[in-house]
Design a protein around this motif. Structure first.
Motif, mmCIF file in Angstrom:
data_model
loop_
_atom_site.group_PDB
_atom_site.id
_atom_site.type_symbol
_atom_site.label_atom_id
_atom_site.label_comp_id
_atom_site.label_asym_id
_atom_site.label_seq_id
_atom_site.Cartn_x
_atom_site.Cartn_y
_atom_site.Cartn_z
ATOM 1 N N LYS A 84 27.056 19.310 -10.021
ATOM 2 C CA LYS A 84 26.089 19.519 -8.941
ATOM 3 C C LYS A 84 24.659 19.320 -9.426
ATOM 4 C CE LYS A 84 28.599 22.555 -5.823
ATOM 5 N NZ LYS A 84 28.654 23.895 -5.210
ATOM 6 N N ARG A 85 24.443 19.535 -10.703
ATOM 7 C CA ARG A 85 23.101 19.327 -11.270
ATOM 8 C C ARG A 85 22.880 17.867 -11.678
ATOM 9 N NH1 ARG A 85 23.989 23.764 -9.536
ATOM 10 N NH2 ARG A 85 23.061 25.726 -10.174
ATOM 11 N N GLY A 86 23.878 17.013 -11.400
ATOM 12 C CA GLY A 86 23.720 15.584 -11.636
ATOM 13 C C GLY A 86 24.230 15.080 -12.968
ATOM 14 N N PHE A 87 25.053 15.863 -13.649
ATOM 15 C CA PHE A 87 25.565 15.454 -14.948
ATOM 16 C C PHE A 87 27.015 14.985 -14.830
ATOM 17 C CE2 PHE A 87 22.105 18.322 -15.907
ATOM 18 C CZ PHE A 87 21.395 17.583 -16.837
ATOM 19 N N GLU A 88 27.391 14.113 -15.750
ATOM 20 C CA GLU A 88 28.761 13.604 -15.789
ATOM 21 C C GLU A 88 29.562 14.468 -16.750
ATOM 22 O OE1 GLU A 88 31.239 9.730 -17.400
ATOM 23 O OE2 GLU A 88 29.081 9.581 -17.170
ATOM 24 N N VAL A 89 30.650 15.022 -16.255
ATOM 25 C CA VAL A 89 31.558 15.809 -17.083
ATOM 26 C C VAL A 89 32.929 15.174 -16.938
ATOM 27 C CG1 VAL A 89 32.536 18.077 -17.557
ATOM 28 C CG2 VAL A 89 30.212 17.892 -16.681
ATOM 29 N N THR A 90 33.487 14.728 -18.058
ATOM 30 C CA THR A 90 34.788 14.065 -18.001
ATOM 31 C C THR A 90 35.892 15.088 -18.234
ATOM 32 O OG1 THR A 90 34.669 13.497 -20.340
ATOM 33 C CG2 THR A 90 33.861 11.857 -18.786
ATOM 34 N N GLU A 91 37.024 14.809 -17.641
ATOM 35 C CA GLU A 91 38.169 15.696 -17.800
ATOM 36 C C GLU A 91 39.099 15.130 -18.854
ATOM 37 O OE1 GLU A 91 40.137 16.613 -14.162
ATOM 38 O OE2 GLU A 91 38.265 16.982 -13.105
ATOM 39 N N PRO A 92 39.775 15.999 -19.603
ATOM 40 C CA PRO A 92 40.737 15.491 -20.580
ATOM 41 C C PRO A 92 41.888 14.813 -19.853
ATOM 42 C CG PRO A 92 40.868 17.870 -20.415
ATOM 43 C CD PRO A 92 39.684 17.446 -19.590
ATOM 44 N N ALA A 93 42.555 13.917 -20.541
ATOM 45 C CA ALA A 93 43.649 13.158 -19.929
ATOM 46 C C ALA A 93 44.745 14.077 -19.400
ATOM 47 C CB ALA A 93 44.226 12.179 -20.937
ATOM 48 N N THR A 94 44.963 15.205 -20.054
ATOM 49 C CA THR A 94 46.023 16.119 -19.608
ATOM 50 C C THR A 94 45.630 16.875 -18.350
ATOM 51 O OG1 THR A 94 45.149 17.851 -21.049
ATOM 52 C CG2 THR A 94 46.933 16.468 -21.924
ATOM 53 N N ALA A 95 44.336 16.994 -18.086
ATOM 54 C CA ALA A 95 43.880 17.756 -16.924
ATOM 55 C C ALA A 95 43.601 16.872 -15.721
ATOM 56 C CB ALA A 95 42.617 18.530 -17.280
ATOM 57 N N ARG A 96 43.657 15.587 -15.891
ATOM 58 C CA ARG A 96 43.342 14.706 -14.768
ATOM 59 C C ARG A 96 44.374 14.839 -13.673
ATOM 60 N NH1 ARG A 96 40.156 9.543 -17.028
ATOM 61 N NH2 ARG A 96 38.893 10.779 -18.418
ATOM 62 N N ARG A 97 43.863 14.961 -12.507
ATOM 63 C CA ARG A 97 44.734 15.066 -11.340
ATOM 64 C C ARG A 97 44.876 13.685 -10.733
ATOM 65 N NH1 ARG A 97 40.656 19.058 -10.671
ATOM 66 N NH2 ARG A 97 41.400 20.991 -11.548
ATOM 67 N N PRO A 98 46.044 13.383 -10.221
ATOM 68 C CA PRO A 98 46.192 12.065 -9.597
ATOM 69 C C PRO A 98 45.294 11.966 -8.365
ATOM 70 C CG PRO A 98 48.141 13.413 -9.207
ATOM 71 C CD PRO A 98 47.259 14.164 -10.156
ATOM 72 N N ALA A 99 44.751 10.789 -8.186
ATOM 73 C CA ALA A 99 43.893 10.564 -7.028
ATOM 74 C C ALA A 99 44.731 10.643 -5.768
ATOM 75 C CB ALA A 99 43.224 9.205 -7.143
ATOM 76 N N PRO A 100 44.175 11.241 -4.728
ATOM 77 C CA PRO A 100 44.952 11.321 -3.493
ATOM 78 C C PRO A 100 45.218 9.930 -2.942
ATOM 79 C CG PRO A 100 42.710 12.109 -3.141
ATOM 80 C CD PRO A 100 42.870 11.828 -4.610
ATOM 81 N N GLN A 101 46.444 9.747 -2.472
ATOM 82 C CA GLN A 101 46.825 8.447 -1.921
ATOM 83 C C GLN A 101 46.343 8.354 -0.496
ATOM 84 O OE1 GLN A 101 48.346 6.023 -3.663
ATOM 85 N NE2 GLN A 101 48.168 7.324 -5.453
ATOM 86 N N ARG A 102 45.652 7.272 -0.203
ATOM 87 C CA ARG A 102 45.178 7.052 1.158
ATOM 88 C C ARG A 102 46.121 6.102 1.865
ATOM 89 N NH1 ARG A 102 39.374 7.404 2.714
ATOM 90 N NH2 ARG A 102 38.870 9.380 1.786
#
Length: 144
Positions: A84-102
């Motif tokens: 929210k403060r405008g910074f990029e925070v990456t998630e570890p590969a194990t914590a990545r959630r699949p993108a919702p399918q449209r």
């Protein structure tokens, strides 16, 4: 429990500047944080420990260091605040959630104008002399 509503982007930038000046290990040691490789904050091509940076940014904002065990909502809350403060925070590969399918939608077709099954009312009769609408009698009230 620490809340981070008072932490601004400027406070985070101050913490990042101190992190750069001291070096990562010394920065963590000075404030009592253990290394946390999950959820790194990425700024100008460099990677930072997001928990430590946010804890020190809280210190710049309030005068009190927020240790990792005081983060309300855990790492998800810290990541959300930094983003929210405008910074990029990456998630570890194990914590990545699949993108919702449209589901693709069919293209919309323009609607045709609504057609009424009732006949349109007849056009009102007009006086040929003064162009006023005629009353139901068919005789102009002004010209007659």
């Amino acid at each position: 429990m620490a809340t981070f509503s008072s932490v601004s982007r400027q406070h985070v930038l101050q913490a990042l500047a101190e992190y750069d000046a001291r070096g990562g290990e010394e920065f963590l040691e000075a404030y009592g944080f253990s290394p946390s490789p999950d959820y790194p904050l990425v700024h100008e091509g460099r990677s930072y420990d997001s928990r430590a940076v946010l804890g020190v940014a809280h210190r710049f904002a309030t005068g009190r260091l927020a240790p990792p065990d005081e983060f309300t909502g855990g790492m998800d809350a810290a990541v959300t605040i930094l983003r929210k403060r405008g910074f990029e925070v990456t998630e570890p590969a194990t914590a990545r959630r699949p993108a919702p399918q449209r589901v693709p939608r069919a293209p919309r077709t323009p609607r045709s104008p609504a057609r009424s099954t009732a006949a349109a009312p007849p056009a009102p009769k007009v006086c040929p002399t003064c162009s006023m609408t005629l009353p139901g009698t068919g005789i102009c009230d002004y010209c007659a």
